[in-house]
Design a protein around this motif. Structure first.
Motif, mmCIF file in Angstrom:
data_model
loop_
_atom_site.group_PDB
_atom_site.id
_atom_site.type_symbol
_atom_site.label_atom_id
_atom_site.label_comp_id
_atom_site.label_asym_id
_atom_site.label_seq_id
_atom_site.Cartn_x
_atom_site.Cartn_y
_atom_site.Cartn_z
ATOM 1 N N HIS A 242 0.856 -1.181 0.000
ATOM 2 C CA HIS A 242 0.000 0.000 0.000
ATOM 3 C C HIS A 242 0.895 1.235 0.000
ATOM 4 O O HIS A 242 1.612 1.485 0.982
ATOM 5 C CB HIS A 242 -0.884 0.026 1.245
ATOM 6 C CG HIS A 242 -2.061 -0.876 1.176
ATOM 7 N ND1 HIS A 242 -3.292 -0.456 0.733
ATOM 8 C CD2 HIS A 242 -2.197 -2.183 1.489
ATOM 9 C CE1 HIS A 242 -4.143 -1.468 0.792
ATOM 10 N NE2 HIS A 242 -3.499 -2.534 1.240
ATOM 11 N N TYR A 258 -6.346 4.088 3.196
ATOM 12 C CA TYR A 258 -6.042 2.671 3.401
ATOM 13 C C TYR A 258 -7.323 1.859 3.558
ATOM 14 O O TYR A 258 -7.458 0.776 2.987
ATOM 15 C CB TYR A 258 -5.153 2.503 4.636
ATOM 16 C CG TYR A 258 -4.814 1.054 4.931
ATOM 17 C CD1 TYR A 258 -3.763 0.428 4.269
ATOM 18 C CD2 TYR A 258 -5.568 0.319 5.843
ATOM 19 C CE1 TYR A 258 -3.461 -0.911 4.522
ATOM 20 C CE2 TYR A 258 -5.279 -1.013 6.085
ATOM 21 C CZ TYR A 258 -4.227 -1.622 5.429
ATOM 22 O OH TYR A 258 -3.946 -2.943 5.654
ATOM 23 N N VAL A 279 2.832 -1.456 4.317
ATOM 24 C CA VAL A 279 2.499 -0.089 3.944
ATOM 25 C C VAL A 279 3.786 0.693 3.711
ATOM 26 O O VAL A 279 4.687 0.695 4.563
ATOM 27 C CB VAL A 279 1.659 0.595 5.045
ATOM 28 C CG1 VAL A 279 1.455 2.076 4.719
ATOM 29 C CG2 VAL A 279 0.313 -0.099 5.180
#
Length: 426
Positions: A242, A258, A279
């Motif tokens: 991400h 997110y 992430v």
């Protein structure tokens, strides 16, 4: 040009015709039938070529036909088989029958092969029809028509790591910083309209493939924005990253971004929830990024978060090392269709009853529909008297004559089977 979807027509080669021929040799009276069989038609075969990365070639050629078999020869010579037509496709190509939706195959590894249209068998020569009663048959079959269909090709990029995130969060910049790829970068949404690939090299023998995937928006699972064009490529990746704009440059909320992206992935395919993910908190070189990062960590304490900057290269080495570890321990994901096909392959099948003959009347003509009878018509040479008599015997033995009478057919009525039209003789 990157093209990840194509529709093409494929046709296997027709079988070669059998022939009527006789053995003609000196001192061999009544040599008997010696007509050879026709050769088999070639198949249309899809083969994975690791040098291809797109389906763009199918924009310019959409019809593929394999070679037909050669006719049989005298002295029982068999006709040559038609050559297979090999069509090259890139790794990651999923194949379906466009008309029925049937999943045909998933071509992933170099050299993988899939026959999508089989060639027809060769017709039999008159030597096949000789027996103790009929010693000189004037009959030979035509070759069987090759299989034909329209198929749909869908390319799903093969990558170890997929970068996911909203448009303009820095995925392309990150890819360029970590690899030698040169993606197009612009200060507007949807700069990346198709996947870009690059190789992350850590040291000798340690590397993995990373893909910058087109940006997601809310509603992508329903096809909004780039929608399914993006999501189909996510299925192939082993690890998801991400990429979050932690500086909130465009007024975005990293926490909400997110949540929305995770929701879109889950709605598209539930299995993606089990895919390893980390992430990449991007744009940490900008003001307010640290404040947003602290709030993000508090909202998602269970996540692995790596503060980075694609522009200054801050934190890229630890991110790359961790991604390599995850790729190394994560098996290659199976496609949804391959899982369904594997489950189907384990089913137990029982012999089904033969498909009934369908007869109906259309514009005053009796239409007969049955795949085997239609194939018989295609392979019968109606210019040969013996072939016509054989056709009539088969029609009677299969119950077609009685079925036509039961539907009201009378002497002189017109009957159609496939492309063949003839009069009914009672």
């Amino acid at each position: 040009m990157f093209v990840d979807h194509a529709v093409i027509y494929v046709k296997g080669g027709n079988g070669g015709n059998g022939i009527v021929s006789w053995r003609r040799e000196k001192y061999v009276p009544r040599g008997g039938p010696a007509g050879g069989d026709g050769g088999r038609g070639g198949d249309v075969v899809l083969v994975v070529d690791e040098g291809l990365r797109t389906l763009v070639d199918f924009r310019y050629q959409r019809h593929f036909k394999a070679k037909s078999g050669e006719p049989g020869g005298p002295a029982n010579r068999h006709g040559a088989n038609g050559e297979d037509l090999v069509v090259k496709v890139p790794p990651g190509t999923v194949v379906r029958d466009r008309d029925t939706g049937e999943w045909l195959g998933d071509l992933v590894h170099p050299g993988d092969r899939l026959v999508v249209a089989r060639g027809g068998r060769g017709g039999r020569g008159n030597a096949h029809f000789a027996n103790s009663v009929r010693k000189a048959p004037e009959i030979a079959e035509k070759g069987e028509p090759g299989e034909e269909r329209t198929i749909e090709l869908e390319l799903r990029v093969l990558a170890d790591v997929g970068l996911v995130g909203y448009p303009s969060v820095g995925k392309s910049t990150l890819l360029r910083a970590m690899t030698r790829a040169e993606p197009k970068i612009g200060a507007y949404p949807f700069t990346t309209l198709h996947p870009e690939l690059g190789v992350v090299e850590l040291s000798e023998g340690r590397s993995f493939v990373m893909a910058d995937l087109p940006g997601l928006i809310e509603g992508a699972h329903e096809g909004r924005g780039l929608g399914h064009q993006f999501l189909r490529h996510v299925e192939r990746t082993r690890v998801l990253v991400h990429v979050i704009d932690m500086a909130a440059v465009d007024g975005r909320d990293p926490v909400e971004d997110y949540r929305v992206i995770e929701e879109e992935l889950a709605r598209y395919r539930a299995e993606l929830a089990d895919r390893p993910r980390i992430v990449a908190a991007n744009k940490m070189d900008l003001p307010d990024a640290e404040e947003h990062l602290a709030r993000f960590r508090a909202a998602y304490p269970h996540l692995e978060v790596y503060p980075i900057s694609g522009v200054t290269h801050q934190g890229l080495q630890p991110l790359a090392e961790r991604l390599y570890q995850l790729v190394d321990m994560t098996p290659e994901p199976a496609s949804r269709e391959a899982e369904v096909a594997d489950a189907t392959a384990r089913k137990v099948y029982r012999l089904a009853e033969e498909e009934p003959i369908k007869i109906y009347r259309e514009d005053g003509i009796f239409v007969v529909e049955h795949p085997e009878i239609e194939k018989l018509v295609q392979m019968t040479n109606f210019d040969q008297y013996d072939a016509v008599k054989r056709f009539q015997r088969i029609m009677k033995s299969r119950g077609v004559d009685d079925a036509l009478r039961a539907h009201g057919a009378q002497d002189g009525d017109v009957i159609r089977i496939g492309d063949m039209v003839f009069d009914f003789v009672d």
